[in-house]
Design an enzyme around this catalytic site. Sequence first.
Site, mmCIF file in Angstrom:
data_model
loop_
_atom_site.group_PDB
_atom_site.id
_atom_site.type_symbol
_atom_site.label_atom_id
_atom_site.label_comp_id
_atom_site.label_asym_id
_atom_site.label_seq_id
_atom_site.Cartn_x
_atom_site.Cartn_y
_atom_site.Cartn_z
ATOM 1 C CD GLU A 181 -53.126 -80.827 38.341
ATOM 2 O OE1 GLU A 181 -53.227 -79.593 38.505
ATOM 3 O OE2 GLU A 181 -52.043 -81.428 38.280
ATOM 4 C CE LYS A 198 -50.482 -76.400 38.060
ATOM 5 N NZ LYS A 198 -51.019 -77.762 38.256
ATOM 6 C CG ASP A 215 -60.001 -62.233 44.743
ATOM 7 O OD1 ASP A 215 -59.358 -62.869 43.887
ATOM 8 O OD2 ASP A 215 -60.314 -61.038 44.608
ATOM 9 C CG HIS A 275 -50.745 -86.660 37.368
ATOM 10 N ND1 HIS A 275 -51.415 -85.702 38.096
ATOM 11 C CD2 HIS A 275 -51.017 -86.420 36.077
ATOM 12 C CE1 HIS A 275 -52.044 -84.905 37.262
ATOM 13 N NE2 HIS A 275 -51.825 -85.322 36.023
#
Length: 429
Positions: free
Chosen positions: A82, A269, A285, A383
């Site tokens: 991203e 998030k 992990d 962004h």
Amino acid sequence: MKSSRIPGFYNLSVEQRRDLLKNVLDFSSEDLDDLCINQPLSTETADKMIENVIGTFQLPLGLGLNFLVNGKEYVIPMAIEEASVVASASHIAKIVRSAGGFQTNATERIMIGQIQVIGCPNYQVAKQDLLDQKESLIKAANAAYPSIVNRGGGAGDLDIRILNEESNSKYGQMLVLHIYVDTRDAMGANIINTMVEAIAPIVEEITKGKVYLRILSNFADKCLARARCVIPPDLLATGDYSGEEVRDGVVHAYEFAESDPYRAVTHNKGIMNGIDPVVIATGNDWRAVEAGAHAYASRHGSYGSMTKWFKDENGNLVGEIELPMSVGTVGGATRVHPLAKLSLSIMDIKSAKELAQVIVAVGLAQNLGALKALATDGIQKGHMALHSRSVAIAAGASGEMIDIIAEKLIEQKEIRVGKAKELVEMYKK
Ligand code: NDP
């Protein structure tokens, strides 16, 4: 590490960035060329790691800069697809370093193994009998994995819970044994799973029930890492917004997340945008870390923010994060994936505890990056400009065309694939 401040890094070519890395971090050309260019993860190694391999899947690996954590400089490898995440983390780390950097700490690295027992003739008696045998159960667990004891870790305690005791409970009664294991620098899943499987027959014998599940719990709430930053408002001023306005906007954004799960999920998030890339880059992990982090955000009965933002008595913005961080610097893919080894040496990480603390500091930085943008210009301005090159590629641009189309998209304030396709067609004519 001399300094994690490398001004102008963004404007360099990939080759120039690698050269700088060699100078700053003292890596040999061979190390970097081998790992970054020639053989990041060979198909042969990949074929030993998982099943049915047909190749490898790559992600961009960028460097989060400017991080100062407990007075130590960190250059932070981040593997993520991203746009804007690495830039935002580095931007906030630069602000925080001007305020003295991140302060972090961590609990001991105690992971939890669970054993589920069903059908005990008397659950209370079974519980008491297990507690009476605590020392011998711990001894048996350690005997199943003596090397972790030799490393200074191992099982140290256990406790017992009885679930669904109420007569109107929807599900059947069961006894659950928790064993607490210090896994040192390993994430510890295999250590724990070996231990719980080894003591399961003894547990059956003592409880006279039947053991079903024997497995690690990813709710690693005894393996916590914490980070904190205190930022004077003048460091937060941006564009037309005063530092006080930005600070208050960040606090309002935090209160929104604490009050509403629809917002909290997106807020968190954004935190995982910082955490996952470091977890992935170090071969850890990330599903385990994700699961634990979200469960921890719900520990008070409703889902809330993983961070806390408030104004202190001097008007500073204070940010705090506390999360389970079950990562290792040994075991799993950390020493198998060549880029994981490289990432750990770029960071100059000495222990799993240190890695866990750096990771949560990146999560806190990432959260502030998102909240600062949201509370001021909105997320799209920064962004989408950074995303424009991906949009150009998605529209079929290649080579030098990518930057030309991306710039035109930004100029025309239309950063979308449809527009990029039109521009690509025009460029080809
Ligand atoms: P490994 O079993 O791969 O490695 C851990 C071993 O490394 C230790 O047992 C120890 O073995 C050795 N070691 C070397 N140095 C140290 C040190 N300083 N501290 C501690 N151990 C050291 O890894 P883990 O047990 O950590 O398991 C992690 C893996 O398990 C991950 O790949 C994860 O994806 C997977 N997994 C996750 C599950 C889950 O999250 N629910 C379930 C099952 C697997 P020795 O002493 O013998 O040298």
